[in-house]
Design a protein around this motif. Structure first.
Motif, short mmCIF file in Angstrom:
data_model
loop_
_atom_site.label_atom_id
_atom_site.label_comp_id
_atom_site.label_asym_id
_atom_site.label_seq_id
_atom_site.Cartn_x
_atom_site.Cartn_y
_atom_site.Cartn_z
N LYS A 129 1.16 -0.94 -0.62
CA LYS A 129 0.34 -0.23 0.06
C LYS A 129 1.04 1.15 0.17
N LEU A 130 1.64 1.01 0.32
CA LEU A 130 3.27 1.92 0.98
C LEU A 130 3.72 2.27 -0.75
N ASN A 148 -1.49 8.61 7.19
CA ASN A 148 -3.38 8.92 7.71
C ASN A 148 -3.58 7.68 6.28
N LEU A 149 -2.97 8.68 4.76
CA LEU A 149 -3.28 7.51 4.11
C LEU A 149 -3.19 5.67 3.74
N ALA A 150 -2.29 6.07 4.25
CA ALA A 150 -1.82 4.13 4.44
C ALA A 150 -2.90 3.58 5.07
N ILE A 151 -2.97 4.03 6.69
CA ILE A 151 -3.72 3.42 7.15
C ILE A 151 -5.04 2.89 6.49
N LEU A 152 -6.09 4.27 5.89
CA LEU A 152 -6.77 4.62 5.10
C LEU A 152 -7.02 3.46 4.61
N SER A 153 -6.42 3.10 3.22
CA SER A 153 -5.75 2.01 2.60
C SER A 153 -5.94 0.57 3.23
N ASN A 160 -14.86 1.81 4.10
CA ASN A 160 -16.42 1.57 3.37
C ASN A 160 -16.86 1.18 3.76
N LEU A 161 -17.15 1.27 5.05
CA LEU A 161 -18.94 1.18 6.08
C LEU A 161 -18.94 2.31 7.11
N ILE A 162 -17.95 3.14 6.51
CA ILE A 162 -18.22 4.51 7.36
C ILE A 162 -19.25 5.01 7.02
#
Length: 181
Positions: A129-130, A148-153, A160-162
Motif C-alpha cells: 500500500k505504501l 493517515n492515507l496508509a491506514i485508510l488504504s 468503506n463501511l463508514i
C-alpha cells in the motif's frame, strides 16, 4: 516515512518473536523430534503445551497419550517412516486409522498447531500500500498525511463501511460555532 518503516520493523520483530515462541511450544509434535525425545522430555513438552491450552487439552491425559502414540508409531506402524512425517501427515494418519477416539488430545493439539496463523500479511499489505500511495507524484507529501492515507488504504474494508453523511454531521455538530443574530 521513517515512522512507518519503524512501525513495520517493530511489528515484524514482534511477529517473529511470537512465531518462534509458538514453534518452541509445538515443535515436539514434529515426528523427528517426537522420536528422539526421551520419555521425561516428551512428558515435559506435552505438559507445557497442555498448560497453555487448558480449555482444549487435558493436562492429565495429554502427556500419556503422546507417549502411547509415539510407541505405537515406532512399533506397530513399521511400514511408514514416521520420522519424515509432518504434523499434518501425523494428523491424517490418526484420522485414517480411526484413532481419534484413542488420541483425542493429540488430535486437538495437532489441529491447533496446524491452524495457527503464521503469516505476516498485514506487514506485506503495508509495504504494498505504501508503494501505491507514495509514488513519484506524491513525493512531497508530509509524514502525517502519508501515515493517515496508509491506514485508510490498508483498512479500506472498514473505511468503506463508514457512513460519511453521519460522520460529517457529527463533526459539524461538535465544531460548529453558533452565533445568535
Amino acid at each position: 516515512m521513517k515512522e512507518v518503516i519503524d512501525m513495520i520493523l517493530i511489528q515484524l520483530k514482534d511477529r517473529m518473536r511470537s512465531v518462534t515462541a509458538l514453534n518452541d511450544i509445538f515443535s515436539f509434535l514434529g515426528c523427528k523430534k517426537l522420536k528422539h525425545l526421551n520419555d521425561n522430555e516428551l512428558k515435559a513438552c506435552a505438559a507445557n503445551l497442555a498448560s497453555k491450552y487448558l480449555e482444549d487439552i487435558s493436562e492429565d491425559e495429554f502427556p500419556t497419550e503422546i507417549l502411547v502414540l509415539r510407541d505405537q508409531l515406532q512399533n506397530s506402524i513399521s511400514s511408514i517412516n514416521f520420522e519424515e512425517m509432518t504434523p499434518l501427515d501425523l494428523l491424517n494418519l490418526i484420522q485414517e486409522r480411526e484413532l481419534t477416539d484413542t488420541f483425542p488430545n493429540v488430535c486437538i493439539a495437532l489441529r491447533i498447531y496446524l491452524t495457527l496463523p503464521t503469516t505476516s500479511a498485514s506487514c506485506e499489505r503495508s509495504f504494498s500500500k505504501l508503494k501505491i500511495i507514495k509514488n513519484y507524484l506524491r513525493a512531497t507529501m508530509t509524514q502525517d498525511r502519508l501515515k493517515n492515507l496508509a491506514i485508510l488504504s490498508i483498512e479500506s474494508e472498514e473505511a468503506n463501511l463508514i457512513n460519511y453523511d453521519d460522520a460529517i454531521n457529527s463533526f459539524s455538530e461538535r465544531k460548529s460555532r453558533k452565533i445568535n443574530l
